[in-house]
Structures are given as structure tokens and as C-alpha cells.
Design an enzyme around this catalytic site. Structure first.
Site, PDB file in Angstrom:
ATOM      1  CB  SER A   1      -0.975   0.017   1.152  1.00 42.96           C
ATOM      2  OG  SER A   1      -0.119   0.259   2.461  1.00 42.96           O
TER       3      SER A   1
ATOM      4  CE  LYS B   1       5.212  -8.370   7.257  1.00 45.46           C
ATOM      5  NZ  LYS B   1       6.656  -8.461   6.732  1.00 45.46           N
TER       6      LYS B   1
ATOM      7  CB  SER C   1       8.564   1.515   2.483  1.00 47.27           C
ATOM      8  OG  SER C   1       9.030   0.317   2.975  1.00 47.27           O
ATOM      9  CB  THR C   2       5.283   5.370   0.597  1.00 50.56           C
ATOM     10  OG1 THR C   2       5.514   4.537  -0.729  1.00 50.56           O
ATOM     11  CG2 THR C   2       4.966   6.927  -0.170  1.00 50.56           C
TER      12      THR C   2
ATOM     13  CD  GLN D   1      13.990  11.776   7.271  1.00 45.30           C
ATOM     14  OE1 GLN D   1      15.076  12.185   6.972  1.00 45.30           O
ATOM     15  NE2 GLN D   1      13.587  11.473   8.662  1.00 45.30           N
ATOM     16  N   GLY D   2      12.980  12.570   1.988  1.00 47.95           N
ATOM     17  CA  GLY D   2      13.281  13.106   0.780  1.00 47.95           C
ATOM     18  C   GLY D   2      12.077  13.347  -0.415  1.00 47.95           C
TER      19      GLY D   2
ATOM     20  CD  GLU E   1      16.647  14.962  -1.957  1.00 48.24           C
ATOM     21  OE1 GLU E   1      16.796  13.645  -2.303  1.00 48.24           O
ATOM     22  OE2 GLU E   1      15.791  15.302  -1.394  1.00 48.24           O
TER      23      GLU E   1
ATOM     24  CG  ASP F   1       7.233 -10.202   3.622  1.00 51.67           C
ATOM     25  OD1 ASP F   1       7.888 -10.866   4.331  1.00 51.67           O
ATOM     26  OD2 ASP F   1       6.481  -9.293   4.196  1.00 51.67           O
TER      27      ASP F   1
ATOM     28  CG  HIS G   1      20.083   7.686   3.697  1.00 49.95           C
ATOM     29  ND1 HIS G   1      21.058   8.700   4.246  1.00 49.95           N
ATOM     30  CD2 HIS G   1      19.331   8.197   2.801  1.00 49.95           C
ATOM     31  CE1 HIS G   1      20.795   9.875   3.450  1.00 49.95           C
ATOM     32  NE2 HIS G   1      19.468   9.533   2.817  1.00 49.95           N
TER      33      HIS G   1
ATOM     34  NE  ARG H   1      20.347   8.853  -1.038  1.00 47.56           N
ATOM     35  CZ  ARG H   1      19.131   8.531  -0.946  1.00 47.56           C
ATOM     36  NH1 ARG H   1      18.689   7.470  -1.328  1.00 47.56           N
ATOM     37  NH2 ARG H   1      18.554   9.665  -0.799  1.00 47.56           N
TER      38      ARG H   1
ATOM     39  CG  HIS I   1      17.990   4.490   2.245  1.00 54.42           C
ATOM     40  ND1 HIS I   1      17.150   4.852   3.409  1.00 54.42           N
ATOM     41  CD2 HIS I   1      17.909   5.186   1.265  1.00 54.42           C
ATOM     42  CE1 HIS I   1      16.400   5.878   2.797  1.00 54.42           C
ATOM     43  NE2 HIS I   1      16.709   6.002   1.493  1.00 54.42           N
TER      44      HIS I   1
ATOM     45  NE  ARG J   1      16.648   4.931  -3.704  1.00 52.34           N
ATOM     46  CZ  ARG J   1      16.462   5.884  -3.067  1.00 52.34           C
ATOM     47  NH1 ARG J   1      15.982   6.973  -3.527  1.00 52.34           N
ATOM     48  NH2 ARG J   1      16.568   6.126  -1.848  1.00 52.34           N
TER      49      ARG J   1
END
Length: 834
Positions: free
Chosen positions: A28, A53, A60-61, A65-66, A132, A231, A252, A301, A359, A394
């Protein structure tokens, strides 16, 4: 006696309830909810079920913060965003996927805003764009300063509720259901709650979308929430799907350091803090990133995390934002400010202690550009997927954008296919579970041996520990804790296996015993499938990878190898479609080999041999030999290039290779005729922007091969004031001044179509004047009036017969749009020997 194999199915009770739906989305976050919403828009009558879950508003979304990276600034371009992403990905990004991301991203972001997401804006109402690590432009949108994920989650969850999309919360996905043909037909899951859907059940669906997020909980310290136990990746492995590049786990660099023994989810100090001007210092207060990378504290990163790890061996590392002041901390980074204060740190007066933590997983379930995995009917999106966007590392703020873009593509693909659902069949795969008590042991071993710093010894020790962890002295009961432990053990085993296999340092994979990047051996992907014997690994050469000699040759000619690879990808995709070269597949034995020659059928000048060779090599040519060089004059019957390889491959590559070679050689040939026509004068032949979309670099290169020179590559190279600009600005002088005021360092060219306009243009300081459709007599007069105060170009109405007369007037250039716009192709063919 060997340890038990990783199970191909989780031991679980038989489903006690069954639900029917068209599409089931597992997860979700931004990816899962966007799939559900977009599919509902495409097919309002369809049944879409979201299983999550946690609760709908979690995942996670919401911890992001970024922000979201997208090209919204008029001075930014998708090409720049693409290049920044490719650089961060260290050679392993799929250029096609990245191009999809950066071109479709702005539209996807606007649709997110239309769903209600509200981002920070400037006082005049424009979106506030930040910067960033790894980005060379300000292109990051944020919400609430440092609460972007929470705002995105809020907006999407609200839209899902408003649409009436069914959601099952507290549901742990177990395994994939398949039909008799091996297609995905639903999932089994366990609902940790009460009611009709309590306990283990099954959802039957004609399409399954994994959007389960990451696997950060495989490590002791992570920025991921407690539900991120891999999962989706584990389910995909048990289902037989290919998982790609799991070794590339991004750590991170700036996570709040809470002490050596701190475990679990750690507070993140967003990269946006460095984007606003905070900087890293060592225990002596020295700024240490300045000499490490050209972007300093905003380096990619992996670079920052590695350097911090080096410095931590000498003492603590801090992020210093004391110069912000309290107001800026409270308004721009309220969440981070509050978190720091909760842990006894005042960022206004103290530097923040930081250290890297797990991260983001750049690898995951391998998908194509439509989110399709290698199991029919099973899709993956977001962090669980490996779309090819991230490569080995990433780029900051590309993750939420990837979730948006590829989620929409998945919804559209499912809608386009719309197969009838089939009944699942009972599987006979081996079952098994891991003891829940091994969870902390797995995390500890992974952090120590497969974290930021890796070596042969550390990875071997971790692999042995994971193997030992499969043993259990007791019967393991099926429950949430044992299912999660099994998933963690599964993904940890594959991750360590790929990390042991990759004998190089690349991106977020740092081998202390192999500290260098090695493109000769490791420019490729590690694909893993799960079998009854355990993980099976395959090295797949990178799809974008051309031989280094060809890449170097293209770069030396002023061409971007990534652009050429992208062009070849698109051309082959257009030519082959999904079925491939059906004629060659039907008529030519798979093991047949051939030799052949690329031969000129007419006299001319050749251009594009390296590009044609790259096409042939891409499809399997085993040997190529150049007989001439680009820019050389050839005669009918001359062999340009000899080639050898599988017959199918040569014939499949023939059309794409020759399309490019004949077109570019035609441009070079026509250019050479114009160059000959002005021989003996000072004038040069140059091109215009009348090029075919996507071919500008190559077509202008072909002009150079023919002896011509290039005029502007794009609308941003220089200002070109034409008649319509003059009308809009209220006069040529006004237009000139407007450009000079806004872009004081930019060259300015002005196009005039009458001799009486020339003096006014020269008086304003034009550096170059384009004389459009001037007669030869007027061109001579223009040269006399100008007296070398500006360069002059003749354009419009030019012919080869007039070329010498025009050149003799004293103009500097003859601009010939026909060079790239309408040059006839040079006849070239591929002849197989015998």
C-alpha cells in the site's frame, strides 16, 4: 549431511477463505496504490483488491523524508536527469527504463498532484525545487519540508478510500498461486486480525502485482520500517521468477547514530539537509568530502557512505547544519528537527552524529518496461522490483518517481491484456520454515559481513552462518514470525551469494579485496532463480553494454555512447516486436554460422560504421573487421565492413544496421558535394537543426564526416532571434536586449531577410547574422556593410549550382538544411558469402 534447502513454498494451513478479484495488489505504498487507482480509472467496473501488511496509511512510502525528482524547471531537461541517473547507476542502468522514468515522470507527478498531493511552493506559488546528492539541477519537490512520503501516502490513501477500492489490512502475503499453464492466478496470505478474512486465505485474481517494498530488516540497522522483511522478493523466488542484482543494497550515508548497540529502524537525516547546505565533518571538524568528489557533500550516496565508513575508523562523523538557525530547521526540516531533539541533540547548536545504515534495495524482482516479471501474470513495482532504473546505486529521490511511473504502466498493461482468469492448481513444491529465533542472528551477521564493507572472508563467514541457520532442533510452527524469518533467510542467502560472486567494487557494492570497478569482467547482472537444490545464479551481460572499443570510438567522435545504445534499443524494439524475426527463426537453423560483407553499391562518403557495428555486435556477431574509416570516400563494390556470427543474428541485425549506415553515409556524401562546390573560398558548409527526432547527434556527426561543420545542437546553445521573435518583442532591438538581459553570457544570432535590417542588428552587437534568402548581389553588399563586425551566414534558396557564387561573396557560412533533412541514402548492402 547437507542443510535443508530453501523452501519453494511456505508451510501454512490450507486457506480457510477465498476471495475473487480481477487484480490483487500486494502493498500500500506509492507503487501499489497508484496501480490500484490507475486500473480503477481504466476499468471502473473492475474489482481491485489491495492487501497490506500494516494499515493502509502505513508502509515504506510514508517514511520517505526526501522528495520526488522530476524535470519541472524550464531550464532543466529530461536528458540531464537521465545523465545524472546513469552516472549514479555506475554503468548498470537500463537506459530505456531511465528514459521512460525521466520523460513520463513529470506527467505522473502532476497526476499525483491531481489526486490531492500538496507540495511545498515558493511565495509566488511555484513548486519549490530542491537539490539532493547526484543531481546537477534543482529538481526535487518536497512536502512539509521533510515529510514528502507522508503527504504522498495521505493523498493516495484518501483517493483509494474515495474510490471505494477494497483493502485488506494486516495481511502478510505468503505464496503465489498459479494456474495449469504456470500463470499467476492469485496469492495466499495470512490476515492478522479478526473477521471473515482472518487467518490464512487465498485471493484468486487474473493478475498479481507485488508492491511490497524493501528488505532492509535483513540488517540490524536500517531506515526501513519493521514490516520490510523482503516478503515480495522471497515470494517471487519461490514462484520461480528471476531476481536481479540483490547485492546492490544502498546504505544511506546520513542516518542518526544512536550508539553501537542500536538496532532496528533508525532515524534518517534526509539528503535534502545537505542539499540545503549542511556539510559533513570528521571528529576534528574538517570538511572531508570536498576533495573526494566533484559534487562534494552532494556526491552519489555510495561515494559518501564509503567515505564516511573510512572516517569512522578514526572517530565520529557529523552532519553540520548549525548555520541554518532555528527558524530554518523548524520550517524546512521539522520532522528531522523533532527527531534530533527527542534523542538529545539540538541541530541548531550541535552537529548531528551520523553513520550509514541499510536504506534501499536497487536490485529486486526483474521486470520489463511494463512491470512484467518472468512469471506470466505476475508484476512487480517499486522497491521490490528491478526495473533497470537504478543500476548499481539509486539516484536520490528517483524511488517515489519510479513507483509512480511504472505503476501506471503496469495498470495499463493489465488493462490491455485482460485475460480470462483461470483456476489455481495445487502446488507440490517442498515446504519448510525457519526458526523465528534466528532473525536477530541473520541481521547481525548481515550487518557485520555483508554491509557497507565486504570481503571474501566476511562474506564467506556470513554465508556459513546463514547455512547453519537453516537447521532447527524443533518443529517450527507456521506463524507470522516464522514466515518472516524464512523470507529474511531467503533474501539474505541470495544477497550474500551475489555479493560473493561479484568480484569488483561498483556502486553500493564495495569489496575491500576487489576495490576497483571492472567493466571487462563485471559489466553485467547477476540473475538468480530458486530451485529444489537452492539458488541458481546466471551472469547476464548488461543489455546496454557495447564493446569498450566501440564506446571509446563513439565518445572520441563527440557522440554519447548511451544515446547510441538507446537509439539501437528503440530501433530493434520497433523492428522485432515480441515475436522477433519470424522468417529467420523459421528458415535458419539455430546453430548455423555465416560470414558476410557490408558493401557499397554506389560511390560516396561513408559515416556510421561504428554504429552499424554496434547493432551487429548487440545481436550476436562474433567478429567484425573494419575495411575503411568514417569520412573516407568509397567506390561502388568496396567492402566497408566484414562480419561473422550466427546467421540468424546477422540477418536480424541487417535492416537496423543498414538503415543507420545508409542514412548517415548519405548525409556525409551530400555534405562532401557541397564542400567541393565551395572549394577555393573561405566559406564553410554547415548544417541546421532540421534533423530527424532522436538522430541529431548522429546526423551532425555525419556532416562532419563529409567535411562540413555543425551549427547549434539545440535551442539552448545560443539565442537565435527570428522574425516571429521580433514581432513578439516589438522590434529587433527590443528582442536583442531582452535576450541579453536574461542570458548575458549566451551568444546571440539574428536572422534578417532584408538588407535594411542589417545595420540595426549590427548596432546592437549581434555576433552572427543569418541572411535568409538573400540574392547574391545583396550578399556582397551585406559583407561590405558588416566589415567583419559579425559572422555572416547565407541560408535559404541555396543550390549546388549557386554554391560557389554565394561563397565568393565573402560570407562565412552556407547553411544547408537539406544535408540532414533530405539527403538521399547511400546504397549499401550486406552480402553473405556463399
Amino acid at each position: 549431511m547437507s542443510a535443508p534447502a530453501i523452501p519453494l513454498r511456505l508451510t501454512a494451513p490450507e486457506p480457510g477463505w477465498i476471495r475473487q478479484t480481477d487484480v490483487v495488489v500486494v502493498g500500500s505504498g506509492v507503487a501499489g496504490l497508484t496501480v490500484a487507482l490507475r486500473y480503477t480509472e481504466l476499468d471502473p467496473g473492475a474489482k481491485v483488491l489491495v492487501v497490506t501488511k500494516d494499515v493502509l496509511s502505513s508502509g515504506s512510502t510514508r517514511w520517505a523524508q526526501g522528495g520526488i525528482a522530476a524535470v519541472l524547471d524550464p531550464e532543466d531537461t529530461p536528458e540531464e536527469h537521465l545523465n545524472d541517473t546513469l552516472i549514479a547507476g555506475v554503468g548498470l542502468c537500463d537506459t530505456r527504463a531511465v528514459r521512460t522514468l525521466v520523460t513520463e515522470g513529470p506527467g505522473a507527478l502532476r497526476r499525483l498532484m491531481a489526486r490531492g498531493a500538496q507540495f511545498d511552493r515558493t511565495p509566488d506559488g511555484e513548486l519549490q525545487l530542491g537539490r539532493e546528492g547526484g543531481h546537477r539541477r534543482n529538481r526535487i519537490v518536497h512536502a512539509g519540508g521533510d515529510a514528502t512520503g507522508a503527504e504522498v501516502q495521505r493523498a493516495l490513501a484518501h483517493s483509494v478510500k474515495a474510490k471505494g477500492i477494497e483493502v485488506i489490512e494486516h495481511a502478510l502475503v505468503l505464496d503465489l498461486l498459479k494456474d495449469a499453464e504456470g500463470r499467476a492466478a492469485g496469492v495466499t496470505l495470512h490476515v492478522m486480525g479478526e473477521g471473515a478474512s482472518d487467518g490464512v486465505g487465498a485471493v484468486h485474481a487474473r493478475a498479481v502485482v507485488l508492491a511490497t517494498g524493501g528488505m532492509g530488516q535483513v540488517y540490524s540497522a536500517t531506515t526501513n520500517p519493521v514490516v520490510s522483511t523482503g516478503d515480495g522478493v522471497a515470494l517471487a523466488l519461490r514462484a520461480g521468477a528471476v531476481v536481479r542484482d540483490l547485492e546492490f543494497v544502498q546504505f544511506h550515508p546520513t542516518v542518526l547514530w544512536l550508539g553501537q548497540d542500536s538496532t532496528g529502524q533508525q532515524p534518517l537525516i534526509s539528503e535534502a539537509v545537505r542539499g540545503e547546505g549542511a556539510f559533513l565533518i570528521d571528529h576534528e571538524g574538517n570538511r572531508f568530502m570536498q576533495g573526494v568528489h566533484e559534487l562534494g557533500d552532494l556526491a552519489p550516496r555510495d561515494v559518501v557512505a564509503k567515505e564516511i565508513m573510512r572516517r569512522l575508523e578514526q572517530g565520529p562523523v557529523y552532519l553540520d547544519g548549525r548555520h541554518f538557525g532555528e527558524d530554518r530547521w523548524r520550517t524546512r526540516f521539522p520532522t528531522i528537527y523533532a527527531i534530533c531533539r527527542e534523542h538529545g541533540i539540538d541541530p541548531v547548536t550541535q552537529p548531528i552524529p551520523v553513520a550509514p545504515a541499510a536504506h534501499y534495495a536497487s536490485g529486486g524482482v526483474r521486470t520489463d518496461l511494463r512491470g512484467r516479471t518472468t512469471v506470466a501474470g505476475l508484476y512487480a513495482c517499486g522497491e521490490v522490483a528491478c526495473t533497470g532504473v537504478h543500476g548499481a546505486n539509486r539516484l536520490a529521490s528517483n524511488s517515489l518517481l519510479e513507483g509512480l511511473v511504472f505503476a501506471e504502466r503496469i495498470a495499463e498493461d493489465i488493462h490491455a491484456v485482460r485475460r480470462a482468469p483461470a483456476d489455481p492448481v495445487t502446488g507440490t513444491e517442498q515446504e519448510g520454515l525457519a526458526d523465528p529465533r534466528i532473525r536477530t542472528r541473520i541481521q547481525g551477521h548481515m550487518s557485520r559481513g555483508a554491509g557497507v564493507l565486504r570481503s571474501r572472508e566476511s562474506l564467506a563467514g556470513t554465508a556459513k552462518a546463514l547455512l547453519d541457520a537453516r537447521w532447527t532442533p524443533v518443529q517450527v510452527a507456521p506463524c507470522t514470525e516464522s514466515w518472516e524469518a524464512t523470507n529474511l533467510l531467503t533474501v539474505a542467502t541470495v544477497l550474500v551469494g551475489t555479493a560473493r560472486a561479484r568480484l569488483e567494487t561498483r556502486g553500493s557494492h564495495w569489496r575491500q579485496d576487489f576495490p576497483d570497478r571492472n567493466d571487462d569482467e563485471w559489466l553485467g547482472h547477476l540473475d538468480v532463480t530458486l530451485t529444489e537444490e537452492g539458488p541458481r545464479m546466471t551472469f547476464t551481460p548488461h543489455g546496454d553494454a557495447m564493446p569498450p572499443r566501440l564506446a571509446q570510438e563513439l565518445a572520441g567522435a563527440g557522440l554519447d555512447p548511451a544515446m547510441v545504445e538507446d537509439l539501437i534499443d528503440r530501433a530493434l524494439a520497433e523492428d522485432l516486436q515480441e515475436a522477433g524475426d519470424v522468417t529467420s527463426l523459421a528458415t535458419i537453423p539455430e546453430d548455423q554460422h555465416a560470414q558476410g560483407d557490408v558493401v557499397a553499391r554506389a560511390d560516396g562518403v561513408v559515416a556510421g560504421l561504428a554504429v552499424a557495428e554496434a547493432v551487429l555486435v548487440r545481436l550476436g556477431a562474433s567478429r567484425t573487421e573494419r575495411r575503411v574509416k568514417d569520412g573516407e570516400r568509397v567506390s561502388r563494390g568496396d567492402v566497408l565492413l566484414s562480419v561473422e556470427g550466427p546467421t540468424r543474428a546477422l540477418l536480424t541485425a541487417e535492416r537496423t544496421a543498414l538503415n543507420l549506415l545508409t542514412h548517415l553515409s548519405g548525409i556525409a556524401t551530400l555534405t562532401s558535394r557541397w564542400v567541393e562546390a565551395v572549394s577555393g573560398t573561405r566559406a564553410r558548409i554547415r548544417d541546421s537543426r532540421k534533423t530527424l527526432p532522436g538522430l541529431r547527434q548522429l546526423e551532425k556527426y555525419a556532416v562532419r564526416c563529409g567535411g562540413g561543420v555543425n551549427h547549434r545542437m539545440s535551442l539552448s546553445d545560443a539565442a537565435l532571434i527570428k522574425d516571429n521573435h521580433v514581432v513578439a518583442a516589438g522590434g529587433v532591438a527590443e528582442a536583442f536586449r531582452a535576450v541579453r538581459n536574461r542570458y548575458p553570457a549566451l551568444p546571440i544570432e539574428v536572422e534578417v531577410d532584408r538588407i535594411d535590417q542589417l545595420e540595426a542588428v549590427l548596432a546592437e552587437g549581434a555576433e552572427e547574422v543569418l541572411l535568409d534568402n538573400f540574392a547574391v548581389e545583396d550578399l556582397r553588399l551585406a559583407v561590405q556593410i558588416t566589415k567583419n563586425r559579425a559572422r555572416l551566414e547565407a541560408s535559404g534558396g541555396l543550390t549546388l549550382e549557386l554554391a560557389h557564387d554565394v561563397a565568393e561573396t565573402g560570407v562565412d557560412y552556407l547553411a544547408v538544411g537539406a544535408l540532414t533533412h533530405s539527403a538521399p541514402a547511400l546504397d549499401i548492402a550486406l552480402d553473405l558469402r556463399g
